[in-house]
Design a protein around this motif. Sequence first.
Motif, PDB file in Angstrom:
ATOM      1  N   UNK A  95       0.805  -1.212   0.000  1.00  0.00           N
ATOM      2  CA  UNK A  95       0.000   0.000   0.000  1.00  0.00           C
ATOM      3  C   UNK A  95       0.837   1.260   0.000  1.00  0.00           C
ATOM      4  N   UNK A  96       0.326   2.287   0.645  1.00  0.00           N
ATOM      5  CA  UNK A  96       0.982   3.584   0.666  1.00  0.00           C
ATOM      6  C   UNK A  96       2.365   3.503   1.291  1.00  0.00           C
ATOM      7  N   UNK A  97       2.597   2.544   2.209  1.00  0.00           N
ATOM      8  CA  UNK A  97       3.844   2.490   2.958  1.00  0.00           C
ATOM      9  C   UNK A  97       4.890   1.583   2.332  1.00  0.00           C
ATOM     10  N   UNK A  98       4.693   1.206   1.079  1.00  0.00           N
ATOM     11  CA  UNK A  98       5.606   0.284   0.410  1.00  0.00           C
ATOM     12  C   UNK A  98       7.008   0.881   0.263  1.00  0.00           C
ATOM     13  N   UNK A  99       8.017   0.106   0.636  1.00  0.00           N
ATOM     14  CA  UNK A  99       9.394   0.521   0.421  1.00  0.00           C
ATOM     15  C   UNK A  99      10.014   1.246   1.604  1.00  0.00           C
ATOM     16  N   UNK A 100      11.221   1.717   1.398  1.00  0.00           N
ATOM     17  CA  UNK A 100      11.972   2.416   2.435  1.00  0.00           C
ATOM     18  C   UNK A 100      11.338   3.774   2.720  1.00  0.00           C
ATOM     19  N   UNK A 101      11.189   4.096   3.995  1.00  0.00           N
ATOM     20  CA  UNK A 101      10.495   5.324   4.379  1.00  0.00           C
ATOM     21  C   UNK A 101      11.312   6.124   5.387  1.00  0.00           C
ATOM     22  N   UNK A 102      11.403   7.419   5.153  1.00  0.00           N
ATOM     23  CA  UNK A 102      12.082   8.325   6.081  1.00  0.00           C
ATOM     24  C   UNK A 102      11.049   9.250   6.720  1.00  0.00           C
ATOM     25  N   UNK A 103      11.128   9.397   8.041  1.00  0.00           N
ATOM     26  CA  UNK A 103      10.234  10.289   8.770  1.00  0.00           C
ATOM     27  C   UNK A 103      10.996  11.560   9.146  1.00  0.00           C
ATOM     28  N   UNK A 104      10.408  12.705   8.852  1.00  0.00           N
ATOM     29  CA  UNK A 104      11.014  13.992   9.205  1.00  0.00           C
ATOM     30  C   UNK A 104      10.053  14.726  10.130  1.00  0.00           C
ATOM     31  N   UNK A 105      10.478  14.944  11.363  1.00  0.00           N
ATOM     32  CA  UNK A 105       9.600  15.557  12.357  1.00  0.00           C
ATOM     33  C   UNK A 105       9.923  17.040  12.512  1.00  0.00           C
ATOM     34  N   UNK A 106       9.664  17.787  11.468  1.00  0.00           N
ATOM     35  CA  UNK A 106       9.851  19.239  11.520  1.00  0.00           C
ATOM     36  C   UNK A 106       9.200  19.858  10.289  1.00  0.00           C
ATOM     37  N   UNK A 107       9.005  21.151  10.338  1.00  0.00           N
ATOM     38  CA  UNK A 107       8.484  21.887   9.188  1.00  0.00           C
ATOM     39  C   UNK A 107       9.615  22.168   8.207  1.00  0.00           C
ATOM     40  N   UNK A 108       9.344  21.970   6.920  1.00  0.00           N
ATOM     41  CA  UNK A 108      10.325  22.262   5.874  1.00  0.00           C
ATOM     42  C   UNK A 108      10.140  23.722   5.468  1.00  0.00           C
ATOM     43  N   UNK A 109      11.123  24.539   5.752  1.00  0.00           N
ATOM     44  CA  UNK A 109      10.990  25.980   5.557  1.00  0.00           C
ATOM     45  C   UNK A 109      11.411  26.396   4.151  1.00  0.00           C
TER      46      UNK A 109
END
Length: 209
Positions: A95-109
Amino acid sequence: MVDERIFIKGNKDGINAVVNMNKFVDYEDMVQTLVERLKKGKRFYRGSVLTIIADLTDIDEKKQRKLRDLLFDEVLIRDCIFKDKREKEVKMFSGVYEGKTRFIQKTIRGGQHIDYPGNLVIIGDINPGSEVTAFGNIIVLGKLRGRVHAGANGNKKAVIAAFSLQPEVLQISGILTISPDGEKPQYPEVAKIKDDEIIVEPYLPNKFI
């Protein structure tokens, strides 16, 4: 001379690696050989879906995950599928989570550029003037108001989802669109490719999980 231990061949979805476990001293010997073989063609295999076909009797899920992570880091593949020679396929993600996933816990400015050879989950906003690019899906748990490009390696199955979808530019694979003027919906939305066009739909959990 042909290496009878590992046979690598392209397919419509990526590449197959047929592994003859009987030709190796042990599992670690196979892993080292496979990684070395794939690294030699890294520029061709980068972003591909790799299917490893082997006797999985002695390769449990823990070993599969370890090998998958190693290949993600060393060869930059997009996904790894293990297929038993007895035709039992084990896919690590779906599904949507297929493959390698990186989590970024901040706002991208504004002015920042994030580029990743897999899926990206942004826990925060993507502000105007910023750019986010991923080989896989881009999921934003916040407002998406910058430039985003999912499926950057040509993956037309990638999706872009956000709590508030208001991009400056939105691109999936080679298809690009901009956010229309007017009032923005107050609910999460998902953008995907359908009939070679980008469409945006309300997020329905049962549909995308």
